[in-house]
Design a protein around this motif. Sequence first.
Motif: not given
Length: 156
Positions: A72-83
């Motif tokens: 879950e931490y990975q998903k949120r971080a990857k979403d932020r990185l993509e943004m």
Amino acid sequence: MPVIEMGDRPKREQPTGPRPLIPEGKYLARIIWTERKEFKNGNGACLSLKLALVGGDEKIWEDLNVYHTNPEYQKRAKDRLEMIARLGGLEVGPQFDTDSLKGRPYEIEVIQKTETWNGETKTKNKIARWYRAPEQHAHHHAQTSGQSAPNTMSGW
């Protein structure tokens, strides 16, 4: 990596104590460094983005848990990185080279946040929101880097 002979260099005093806080507000900034940092607790690693505020010597960091052991931490971080990448005019595919973020202009909203870890309370700067850089800075990057100007996207 090339080795450079530097000769005798004078010793420089290392700064002591915490860095001075950046006043809260919106700032123009550029990513100047990306680095993977391992967590001391064994829960994986983070991608650390180092930003320099334009027109000053101040630096601020954003750590993204893209390598964390918690999915879950990975998903949120990857979403932020993509943004962050998209605000900088980059497309993100199955693999993403974080070096492509370097030099890209952004407008960031800086806040001060007080946190307590292991009984120690500290106030630190945090990036609350990222925005696409104003057009004149985006076009300057496009002209100097050969990249196209970033797409228009709202902050997150």
